[in-house]
Design a protein around this motif. Structure first.
Motif, PDB file in Angstrom:
ATOM      1  N   PRO A 138      49.195  22.085  44.732  1.00 30.82           N
ATOM      2  CA  PRO A 138      50.473  21.382  44.835  1.00 30.82           C
ATOM      3  C   PRO A 138      51.641  22.219  45.365  1.00 30.82           C
ATOM      4  N   THR A 160      54.099  21.002  49.998  1.00 29.64           N
ATOM      5  CA  THR A 160      53.485  19.977  49.159  1.00 29.64           C
ATOM      6  C   THR A 160      52.262  19.374  49.831  1.00 29.64           C
ATOM      7  N   ASN A 161      51.331  18.917  49.002  1.00 31.03           N
ATOM      8  CA  ASN A 161      50.210  18.135  49.514  1.00 31.03           C
ATOM      9  C   ASN A 161      50.470  16.641  49.304  1.00 31.03           C
ATOM     10  N   GLU A 162      51.734  16.301  48.987  1.00 25.80           N
ATOM     11  CA  GLU A 162      52.167  14.907  48.837  1.00 25.80           C
ATOM     12  C   GLU A 162      53.419  14.686  49.688  1.00 25.80           C
ATOM     13  N   GLU A 164      54.530  12.265  51.232  1.00 23.70           N
ATOM     14  CA  GLU A 164      55.172  10.961  51.060  1.00 23.70           C
ATOM     15  C   GLU A 164      56.301  10.988  50.033  1.00 23.70           C
ATOM     16  N   THR A 165      56.414  12.079  49.240  1.00 26.01           N
ATOM     17  CA  THR A 165      57.461  12.160  48.222  1.00 26.01           C
ATOM     18  C   THR A 165      58.795  12.672  48.778  1.00 26.01           C
ATOM     19  N   SER A 171      59.231  15.324  41.534  1.00 23.10           N
ATOM     20  CA  SER A 171      58.546  16.517  41.044  1.00 23.10           C
ATOM     21  C   SER A 171      58.929  16.820  39.596  1.00 23.10           C
ATOM     22  N   ARG A 176      60.372  20.290  46.632  1.00 21.26           N
ATOM     23  CA  ARG A 176      59.254  20.159  47.563  1.00 21.26           C
ATOM     24  C   ARG A 176      59.759  19.953  48.979  1.00 21.26           C
TER      25      ARG A 176
END
Length: 198
Positions: A138, A160-162, A164-165, A171, A176
């Motif tokens: 993460p 980040t590996n997300e 879309e946030t 978080s 991020r």
């Protein structure tokens, strides 16, 4: 489709009128390219892509300022300019504000969830011993570690590996960035630099 094009064109004209300058993506190592290809793709809103702008902060060059309300991070440049990146920040219950020093930084960092995080989310218990860096980690491609009075705050500015946030409160308090933006900031920011989160 036509409405989307018109909206993007209108926003591009607006950004151009505000003297926003596109920031070119940094060069990637072979490892960066391989790992980033394994992270889900997500089209970030045009407003949260990196731009060079007139500095709105008044801080010294090299300072990092995070606006947790608007979800932007500013890296101050010489000549009253700054680079503005889109970020995701902590949910209201987990947000952190203050002034810190970026005391170290790392590429594809190891992640060890703090005890408080494991208490909130017991499913993270298997990660208590840490997780090696990589596309599933993460912390993403880079991490900048924030310290106060020589002590680790446990808060980070990281990739980040997300993706879309970005632009949201998402978080557990850390800041991020898209991996490509975290790499760019990592390349620009010096250890010992001031970080203001507000």
């Amino acid at each position: 489709m036509k409405q989307t094009f018109v909206a993007v064109l209108g926003l591009s004209v607006l950004l151009g009128a505000c003297q926003y300058k596109t920031v070119h993506a940094p060069s990637l190592s072979v490892r960066d390219a391989e790992y980033m290809a394994l992270v889900p793709n997500f089209e970030t809103q045009i407003t949260h892509l990196p731009y060079e702008i007139n500095d709105p902060t008044g801080e010294e060059p090299g300072t990092i300022i995070v606006d947790t309300t608007e979800k932007f991070l500013y890296f101050v440049l010489p000549g009253k300019k700054a680079i503005r990146y889109g970020v995701a920040t902590g949910d209201e219950a987990f947000g952190w504000t203050g002034t810190a020093v970026m005391q170290r930084k790392a590429e594809w960092p190891r992640w060890t969830p703090p005890a408080e995080m494991i208490a909130r989310w017991p499913h993270l218990a298997p990660r208590a011993g840490g997780m090696e860096g990589g596309p599933e980690n993460p912390l993403g491609a880079r991490a900048l570690y924030l310290y106060q009075n020589g002590k680790d705050t446990l808060y980070r500015i990281h990739g980040t590996n997300e993706p879309e946030t970005i632009g949201r409160s998402a978080s557990s308090g850390c800041i991020r960035m898209r991996n490509i933006d975290a790499i760019d900031l990592y390349n620009r920011a010096a250890v010992g630099g001031k970080v203001i989160v507000r």
